[in-house]
Design a protein around this motif. Structure first.
Motif, PDB file in Angstrom:
ATOM      1  N   ARG A 326       0.841  -1.218   0.000  1.00 37.03           N
ATOM      2  CA  ARG A 326       0.000   0.000   0.000  1.00 37.03           C
ATOM      3  C   ARG A 326       0.864   1.251   0.000  1.00 37.03           C
ATOM      4  NH1 ARG A 326      -3.286  -2.991   3.600  1.00 37.03           N
ATOM      5  NH2 ARG A 326      -2.267  -2.011   5.390  1.00 37.03           N
ATOM      6  N   ARG A 327       1.930   1.241   0.797  1.00 38.78           N
ATOM      7  CA  ARG A 327       2.819   2.406   0.844  1.00 38.78           C
ATOM      8  C   ARG A 327       3.447   2.665  -0.522  1.00 38.78           C
ATOM      9  NH1 ARG A 327       5.288   3.307   5.893  1.00 38.78           N
ATOM     10  NH2 ARG A 327       6.550   4.875   4.809  1.00 38.78           N
ATOM     11  N   ILE A 328       3.912   1.602  -1.156  1.00 38.80           N
ATOM     12  CA  ILE A 328       4.561   1.763  -2.463  1.00 38.80           C
ATOM     13  C   ILE A 328       3.542   2.177  -3.516  1.00 38.80           C
ATOM     14  CG2 ILE A 328       5.769   0.528  -4.308  1.00 38.80           C
ATOM     15  CD1 ILE A 328       7.179  -1.073  -2.134  1.00 38.80           C
ATOM     16  N   SER A 329       2.336   1.635  -3.440  1.00 38.47           N
ATOM     17  CA  SER A 329       1.288   2.005  -4.384  1.00 38.47           C
ATOM     18  C   SER A 329       0.977   3.496  -4.285  1.00 38.47           C
ATOM     19  CB  SER A 329       0.026   1.180  -4.097  1.00 38.47           C
ATOM     20  OG  SER A 329      -1.050   1.630  -4.885  1.00 38.47           O
ATOM     21  N   MET A 330       0.861   4.009  -3.065  1.00 35.27           N
ATOM     22  CA  MET A 330       0.602   5.439  -2.877  1.00 35.27           C
ATOM     23  C   MET A 330       1.756   6.272  -3.414  1.00 35.27           C
ATOM     24  SD  MET A 330      -1.059   5.303   0.945  1.00 35.27           S
ATOM     25  CE  MET A 330      -1.020   7.090   1.103  1.00 35.27           C
ATOM     26  N   TYR A 331       2.984   5.800  -3.188  1.00 39.06           N
ATOM     27  CA  TYR A 331       4.166   6.512  -3.682  1.00 39.06           C
ATOM     28  C   TYR A 331       4.150   6.598  -5.207  1.00 39.06           C
ATOM     29  CZ  TYR A 331       9.116   7.106  -4.944  1.00 39.06           C
ATOM     30  OH  TYR A 331      10.291   7.530  -5.501  1.00 39.06           O
ATOM     31  N   LEU A 332       3.830   5.486  -5.854  1.00 43.93           N
ATOM     32  CA  LEU A 332       3.863   5.452  -7.316  1.00 43.93           C
ATOM     33  C   LEU A 332       2.733   6.265  -7.930  1.00 43.93           C
ATOM     34  CD1 LEU A 332       4.786   1.707  -7.910  1.00 43.93           C
ATOM     35  CD2 LEU A 332       6.275   3.700  -8.122  1.00 43.93           C
ATOM     36  N   LYS A 333       1.596   6.349  -7.245  1.00 43.21           N
ATOM     37  CA  LYS A 333       0.468   7.119  -7.772  1.00 43.21           C
ATOM     38  C   LYS A 333       0.755   8.619  -7.798  1.00 43.21           C
ATOM     39  CE  LYS A 333      -3.230   3.868  -6.579  1.00 43.21           C
ATOM     40  NZ  LYS A 333      -4.354   3.573  -5.657  1.00 43.21           N
ATOM     41  N   THR A 334       1.676   9.071  -6.961  1.00 49.74           N
ATOM     42  CA  THR A 334       1.989  10.500  -6.904  1.00 49.74           C
ATOM     43  C   THR A 334       3.158  10.881  -7.798  1.00 49.74           C
ATOM     44  OG1 THR A 334       3.453  10.199  -5.000  1.00 49.74           O
ATOM     45  CG2 THR A 334       1.119  10.628  -4.542  1.00 49.74           C
ATOM     46  N   ARG A 335       3.710   9.902  -8.513  1.00 44.10           N
ATOM     47  CA  ARG A 335       4.870  10.168  -9.358  1.00 44.10           C
ATOM     48  C   ARG A 335       4.714   9.487 -10.713  1.00 44.10           C
ATOM     49  NH1 ARG A 335       6.203  10.123  -4.226  1.00 44.10           N
ATOM     50  NH2 ARG A 335       7.893  11.440  -3.428  1.00 44.10           N
ATOM     51  N   ARG A 336       5.284  10.077 -11.714  1.00 45.74           N
ATOM     52  CA  ARG A 336       5.332   9.461 -13.028  1.00 45.74           C
ATOM     53  C   ARG A 336       6.714   8.831 -13.195  1.00 45.74           C
ATOM     54  NH1 ARG A 336       1.549  10.685 -16.790  1.00 45.74           N
ATOM     55  NH2 ARG A 336       3.054  10.364 -18.485  1.00 45.74           N
ATOM     56  N   ILE A 337       6.788   7.536 -13.006  1.00 46.02           N
ATOM     57  CA  ILE A 337       8.070   6.824 -13.072  1.00 46.02           C
ATOM     58  C   ILE A 337       8.386   6.526 -14.532  1.00 46.02           C
ATOM     59  CG2 ILE A 337       9.363   4.825 -12.313  1.00 46.02           C
ATOM     60  CD1 ILE A 337       8.573   6.662 -10.037  1.00 46.02           C
ATOM     61  N   LYS A 338       9.450   7.132 -15.032  1.00 45.09           N
ATOM     62  CA  LYS A 338       9.847   6.927 -16.425  1.00 45.09           C
ATOM     63  C   LYS A 338      11.023   5.970 -16.554  1.00 45.09           C
ATOM     64  CE  LYS A 338       8.181  11.474 -17.895  1.00 45.09           C
ATOM     65  NZ  LYS A 338       8.527  12.769 -18.549  1.00 45.09           N
TER      66      LYS A 338
END
Length: 556
Positions: A326-338
């Motif tokens: 859940r923590r990682i999911s929230m982190y990824l939702k706030t960033r555009r990982i290229k």
């Protein structure tokens, strides 16, 4: 949900069930059709040519004949634990009691732990399984104390100059090994090793049968370590699953019961999703000795106690895994990982579950190599990495060696330790390695065996597909696509309605497991026509064929 590119391996659309089976056999068995369709333990004879296998067996027998103390050391995962368990049963079967077992805790880390030297310095023989190939310092210290060291391992030899100075190293991946099959894990190698040891014992010893206990344990380790189920591994897995389903080995029968599988046939999927996680849970969030105590217990009360504890630990593991995900999911939702790679570390994350989380991140959020780590109070990051087909994570870590304290693993998975202040530079170098590879590697693909028409989905096909079991890497479940299916009904079910039950025109049923996690639900509405990629099985309630849906493409 990461939408994969469909790759259909065979373009011809079959006209009957026999043609489906013929296509599948040719694509999977190659020139070894008889061995593939009819794997038998006798076939292991052709896989016994492994460097130092005879030398290791001969050395063990020489110590047994002199009554020497033998110290068994194994990794804390299912492969290591099932390897040690086989050795324990073997010693008991021949009436040899002068041995000790050591399994490191996750806090002690991978490899032969320091307490092996502290508690048993000078023991005549150490036998290390599923570890040791690169334990240069510890094995050197054990030998300096006067011990022989036999290593049975399968981990990658990325740098021959870093091979530990064991008295005997049995590892098919070491330079100069003539083995035609390099993908045995330690539990499979242990079974072959014991076959050779048994041949070398003289008449003073009882003759051990290497029965269903050994076969079950070797199959558990092989499946749990996600080894390719081809060649020798297919033989071991097939025989072991047959023995498990005979219910003659009480420790595994009781583990089945606590996992809720007492009335179900055990296949490779059952091992991978239910049995192995409970054994691994001990090493991940508890004491791995609990798992060994179950698999070597002789009293039913002891088995029940250990199995219940493994069940409790597995529940704790699942909760910890969900929290980190859940923590990682929230982190990824706030960033555009290229980036092609993902390297994340957090404080307070349990080191025993970060590897599982990395696999889940690849499945659901980021298709590429993922490394998840936990930061301790000393500023040290202990991490686990998982990879994708075509990306050798050990090669990548070798390129990043200057930033790492230690690391090890194989092509698809690895463990590593580094200082927190090195994390940023490591992340850049790891990504640079990935950037130098072809871009096609980083596009998720769903490899579909072939397209079949709706009228071939019937009992006869499902019955014939049983010939291809057991399934795993190298021999995945046959995956089909059927086009232009009319979806008539969609019904959520399960905890928090995470799964979907599908009904298609013509009475065909389907299941989408964890549909909500995969983002399926919004697109699947009654009345749409779709192409469906799926595995086939018999519905346990109706005994009719049903689709286990992997992906759906809505037709425009």
């Amino acid at each position: 949900m990461i939408s994969p590119e469909w790759v259909i391996n065979h373009r011809q659309i079959p006209s009957d069930v026999d043609e489906v089976i013929s296509i599948l056999v040719k694509s999977r068995a190659g020139e070894r059709e008889d061995e593939f369709l009819h794997p038998h333990l006798s076939g292991l004879k052709s896989y016994m040519e492994i460097k130092n296998l005879d030398e290791g067996a001969r050395l063990l027998v020489s110590h047994l004949e002199r009554g020497h103390r033998v110290v068994l050391v194994g990794d804390y995962d299912c492969d290591g634990i099932t390897s040690i368990a086989q050795l324990v049963w073997f010693f008991r079967d021949i009436g040899y009691g002068n041995f000790e077992t050591i399994i490191p805790t996750r806090e002690e880390g991978y490899g032969i732990p320091l307490r092996a030297l502290e508690q048993h310095a000078g023991a005549p023989l150490f036998l290390a399984v599923d570890c040791g190939t690169h334990d240069v310092e510890m094995i050197g210290a054990l030998k300096d104390s006067g011990s022989d060291v036999v290593v049975i391992d399968h981990h990658e030899v990325t740098d021959p100059s870093r091979i530990a100075p064991a008295t005997v190293l049995i590892n098919p991946k070491q330079p100069g090994c003539p083995s035609r099959f390099k993908d045995l894990c330690s539990s499979g190698l242990t079974l072959l090793f014991l076959i050779r040891v048994r041949q070398m014992l003289d008449g003073r010893w009882p003759y051990p049968t290497l029965d269903g206990r050994y076969q079950s344990l070797a199959a558990l380790g092989t499946i749990a370590d996600v080894m390719p189920l081809t060649g020798a591994n297919r033989i071991i897995a097939k025989a072991g699953l047959e023995r498990i389903n005979e219910d003659r080995f009480p420790p595994i029968r009781i583990l089945r019961d606590v996992a809720g599988l007492s009335s179900r046939t055990i296949n490779a999927g059952s091992v991978g999703f239910y049995l192995a996680p409970r054994i691994n849970a001990a090493g991940r969030v508890g004491d791995p000795a609990t798992a060994l105590s179950l698999l070597t217990a002789t009293e039913i009360d002891d088995m029940n106690r250990a199995a219940r504890e493994l069940n409790r630990l597995n529940t704790a593991r699942q909760l910890e895994e969900s929290k980190i995900l859940r923590r990682i999911s929230m982190y990824l939702k706030t960033r555009r990982i290229k980036n092609r790679t993902l390297v994340i570390a957090g404080r307070g994350w349990h080191p025993g579950v970060v590897g599982i989380v990395a696999s889940r991140v690849i499945q659901n959020f980021h298709y590429g190599p993922v490394i998840i780590g936990t930061v301790n109070d000393e500023g040290v990051v202990r991490a686990s990495g998982r990879s994708i087909p075509g990306f050798d994570i050990c090669r990548a870590l070798q390129e990043c060696d200057e930033f790492l304290i230690r690391w090890g693993g194989h092509e698809a998975a690895a463990g590593l330790t580094l200082h927190l202040d090195m994390l940023s530079e490591f992340r850049k170098k790891f990504e640079a390695f990935a950037s130098g590879l072809p871009g096609d590697i980083f596009i998720p693909k769903l490899n579909i065996d072939l397209e079949i028409p709706r009228e071939l989905i019937r009992d006869e096909l499902v019955d014939h597909l049983s010939l291809f079991e057991p399934h795993g890497p190298g021999n995945p479940l046959p995956l089909f696509v059927t086009r232009n299916c009319l979806l008539e009904n969609v019904k959520p079910f399960g905890t928090e309605e995470r799964h979907l039950s599908l009904s298609f025109a013509g009475g065909l049923k389907g299941i989408v497991w964890r549909a909500r996690d995969k983002g399926f639900a919004p697109a699947l509405t009654p009345g749409v026509f779709c192409d469906v990629a799926y595995h086939l099985e018999l519905d346990p309630y109706t005994d009719l064929p049903r689709m286990i849906v992997r992906d759906v493409k809505i037709r425009k």
